[in-house]
Design a protein around this motif. Structure first.
Motif, PDB file in Angstrom:
ATOM      1  N   TYR A   8      -9.346   3.443  -0.193  1.00 50.20           N
ATOM      2  CA  TYR A   8      -8.348   2.339  -2.067  1.00 50.20           C
ATOM      3  C   TYR A   8      -6.908   2.923  -1.962  1.00 50.20           C
ATOM      4  N   GLY A   9      -7.956   4.367  -1.975  1.00 53.13           N
ATOM      5  CA  GLY A   9      -6.036   4.961  -3.331  1.00 53.13           C
ATOM      6  C   GLY A   9      -4.828   5.605  -2.545  1.00 53.13           C
ATOM      7  N   LEU A  10      -5.086   6.168  -0.974  1.00 51.44           N
ATOM      8  CA  LEU A  10      -4.167   6.036  -0.247  1.00 51.44           C
ATOM      9  C   LEU A  10      -3.513   4.419   0.146  1.00 51.44           C
ATOM     10  N   ARG A  11      -3.608   3.586   0.160  1.00 43.27           N
ATOM     11  CA  ARG A  11      -3.317   2.090   0.022  1.00 43.27           C
ATOM     12  C   ARG A  11      -2.471   2.332  -0.944  1.00 43.27           C
ATOM     13  N   ALA A  12      -3.175   1.773  -2.290  1.00 41.52           N
ATOM     14  CA  ALA A  12      -2.085   2.085  -3.515  1.00 41.52           C
ATOM     15  C   ALA A  12      -1.265   2.828  -3.602  1.00 41.52           C
ATOM     16  N   LEU A  13      -1.544   4.658  -3.328  1.00 38.37           N
ATOM     17  CA  LEU A  13       0.069   5.210  -3.656  1.00 38.37           C
ATOM     18  C   LEU A  13       0.836   4.587  -2.005  1.00 38.37           C
ATOM     19  N   VAL A  14       0.352   4.279  -1.060  1.00 40.67           N
ATOM     20  CA  VAL A  14       1.573   3.606  -0.016  1.00 40.67           C
ATOM     21  C   VAL A  14       2.812   2.302  -1.042  1.00 40.67           C
ATOM     22  N   PHE A  15       1.591   1.551  -1.491  1.00 41.04           N
ATOM     23  CA  PHE A  15       2.013   0.691  -2.260  1.00 41.04           C
ATOM     24  C   PHE A  15       3.098   1.311  -2.905  1.00 41.04           C
ATOM     25  N   LEU A  16       2.797   1.551  -4.305  1.00 41.04           N
ATOM     26  CA  LEU A  16       3.810   2.452  -4.875  1.00 41.04           C
ATOM     27  C   LEU A  16       4.673   3.178  -4.427  1.00 41.04           C
ATOM     28  N   ALA A  17       4.507   4.165  -3.576  1.00 38.92           N
ATOM     29  CA  ALA A  17       5.441   4.797  -3.080  1.00 38.92           C
ATOM     30  C   ALA A  17       7.076   3.769  -2.509  1.00 38.92           C
ATOM     31  N   GLN A  18       6.550   2.334  -1.620  1.00 42.11           N
ATOM     32  CA  GLN A  18       7.006   1.367  -0.922  1.00 42.11           C
ATOM     33  C   GLN A  18       8.096   1.346  -2.067  1.00 42.11           C
ATOM     34  N   HIS A  19       7.537   1.023  -3.316  1.00 45.35           N
ATOM     35  CA  HIS A  19       8.305   0.494  -3.920  1.00 45.35           C
ATOM     36  C   HIS A  19       8.677   1.447  -5.367  1.00 45.35           C
ATOM     37  N   GLN A  20       8.623   2.260  -5.231  1.00 44.73           N
ATOM     38  CA  GLN A  20       9.002   3.872  -5.959  1.00 44.73           C
ATOM     39  C   GLN A  20      10.792   3.065  -6.869  1.00 44.73           C
ATOM     40  N   GLY A  21      11.034   2.955  -7.848  1.00 50.78           N
ATOM     41  CA  GLY A  21      12.130   2.746  -8.530  1.00 50.78           C
ATOM     42  C   GLY A  21      12.267   0.939  -8.549  1.00 50.78           C
ATOM     43  N   GLU A  22      11.594   0.859  -8.363  1.00 52.44           N
ATOM     44  CA  GLU A  22      11.639  -0.701  -8.642  1.00 52.44           C
ATOM     45  C   GLU A  22      10.471  -1.381  -9.841  1.00 52.44           C
ATOM     46  N   GLY A  23      10.434  -0.242 -10.273  1.00 49.54           N
ATOM     47  CA  GLY A  23       9.955  -0.956 -11.812  1.00 49.54           C
ATOM     48  C   GLY A  23       8.387  -0.226 -11.804  1.00 49.54           C
ATOM     49  N   LEU A  24       7.011  -0.575 -13.072  1.00 48.19           N
ATOM     50  CA  LEU A  24       5.732   0.047 -12.630  1.00 48.19           C
ATOM     51  C   LEU A  24       5.449  -1.530 -12.948  1.00 48.19           C
ATOM     52  N   PHE A  25       3.999  -0.811 -11.826  1.00 45.51           N
ATOM     53  CA  PHE A  25       3.221  -1.891 -10.747  1.00 45.51           C
ATOM     54  C   PHE A  25       1.319  -2.098 -12.416  1.00 45.51           C
ATOM     55  N   GLN A  26       1.881  -2.840 -12.121  1.00 50.20           N
ATOM     56  CA  GLN A  26       0.094  -3.460 -13.125  1.00 50.20           C
ATOM     57  C   GLN A  26      -1.347  -3.473 -12.179  1.00 50.20           C
ATOM     58  N   ILE A  27      -2.371  -2.683 -12.473  1.00 50.89           N
ATOM     59  CA  ILE A  27      -3.325  -2.686 -11.801  1.00 50.89           C
ATOM     60  C   ILE A  27      -3.805  -3.760 -10.729  1.00 50.89           C
ATOM     61  N   LYS A  28      -3.467  -5.152 -11.522  1.00 46.88           N
ATOM     62  CA  LYS A  28      -3.983  -6.217 -11.578  1.00 46.88           C
ATOM     63  C   LYS A  28      -3.278  -6.863 -10.205  1.00 46.88           C
ATOM     64  N   ASP A  29      -1.903  -6.113 -10.394  1.00 44.35           N
ATOM     65  CA  ASP A  29      -0.770  -7.088  -9.186  1.00 44.35           C
ATOM     66  C   ASP A  29      -0.887  -6.036  -7.510  1.00 44.35           C
ATOM     67  N   ILE A  30      -1.309  -4.214  -7.552  1.00 43.84           N
ATOM     68  CA  ILE A  30      -1.585  -3.920  -7.326  1.00 43.84           C
ATOM     69  C   ILE A  30      -2.589  -4.598  -5.694  1.00 43.84           C
ATOM     70  N   ALA A  31      -4.251  -4.681  -6.931  1.00 41.87           N
ATOM     71  CA  ALA A  31      -5.211  -4.981  -6.642  1.00 41.87           C
ATOM     72  C   ALA A  31      -4.885  -6.056  -5.670  1.00 41.87           C
ATOM     73  N   ASP A  32      -4.497  -7.208  -6.453  1.00 37.97           N
ATOM     74  CA  ASP A  32      -3.822  -9.186  -5.964  1.00 37.97           C
ATOM     75  C   ASP A  32      -3.811  -8.663  -4.308  1.00 37.97           C
ATOM     76  N   THR A  33      -2.529  -7.666  -4.654  1.00 39.44           N
ATOM     77  CA  THR A  33      -1.626  -7.761  -3.619  1.00 39.44           C
ATOM     78  C   THR A  33      -2.481  -6.982  -2.525  1.00 39.44           C
ATOM     79  N   LEU A  34      -3.560  -5.428  -2.238  1.00 41.44           N
ATOM     80  CA  LEU A  34      -3.843  -4.906  -1.357  1.00 41.44           C
ATOM     81  C   LEU A  34      -5.292  -5.426  -1.409  1.00 41.44           C
ATOM     82  N   ASN A  35      -5.869  -7.172  -1.867  1.00 37.44           N
ATOM     83  CA  ASN A  35      -7.177  -6.777  -1.349  1.00 37.44           C
ATOM     84  C   ASN A  35      -8.190  -6.423  -2.374  1.00 37.44           C
ATOM     85  N   ILE A  36      -8.142  -5.236  -3.288  1.00 34.35           N
ATOM     86  CA  ILE A  36      -8.962  -4.283  -3.694  1.00 34.35           C
ATOM     87  C   ILE A  36      -9.098  -4.185  -5.317  1.00 34.35           C
ATOM     88  N   PRO A  37     -10.715  -4.459  -5.227  1.00 36.06           N
ATOM     89  CA  PRO A  37     -11.712  -4.608  -6.121  1.00 36.06           C
ATOM     90  C   PRO A  37     -11.220  -4.162  -7.962  1.00 36.06           C
TER      91      PRO A  37
END
Length: 151
Positions: A8-37
């Motif tokens: 889950y940590g790696l998936r979240a890091l890849v997501f944030l790396a893919q969207h680097q420079g696009e602003g901040l991402f809230q936990i809810k949005d990351i969790a919902d997008t990646l289907n992580i509790p």
């Protein structure tokens, strides 16, 4: 074996790396997008922030973002931080060495010899692969159309 926490940590890091420079991402949005509790992800991201891999801002407009460039973060560092040593047996670990209780001689133990090779090969791959490379692989995989067969 990679723990669910590390995965889950790696998936979240890849997501944030893919969207680097696009602003901040809230936990809810990351969790919902990646289907992580959400609560599980919250603890993981907090640990990654404390490790200096991520940065966060509090508040309504807050969220998480990459602290460092993804090309400077090897997977080995992330996995060791979350899961601990890469070695599958303690007698070959470089960071958490412990002699095996049931081994009469480390010098002649064939299992230790093979497990050291496994550890070295695994460490080489993980330490030479960065988050940036995972982002590139994700782009390649997403560019491959899935074939649908119908009869």
């Amino acid at each position: 074996m990679l723990s669910k926490r590390a995965k889950y940590g790696l998936r979240a890091l890849v997501f944030l790396a893919q969207h680097q420079g696009e602003g901040l991402f809230q936990i809810k949005d990351i969790a919902d997008t990646l289907n992580i509790p959400r609560k599980f992800l919250e603890a993981i991201l907090l640990d990654l922030r404390n490790e200096g891999i991520l940065q966060s801002r509090k508040g309504r407009e807050g969220g998480y973002f990459m602290e460092r460039s993804p090309d400077t973060i090897p997977l080995g560092r992330v996995i060791r931080f979350i899961d601990g040593p890469l070695a599958s047996v303690p007698c070959v670990s470089q960071t958490a060495y412990a002699r095996c209780d049931d081994c009469p001689s480390e010098k002649t133990c064939v299992i230790r010899c093979v497990m050291k090779e496994v550890r070295d090969a695994t460490a080489k791959i993980l330490d030479e692969t960065t988050l940036d490379q995972l982002v590139s692989k994700a782009k390649q995989l997403n560019a491959i159309p899935e074939l649908e067969y119908q009869i």
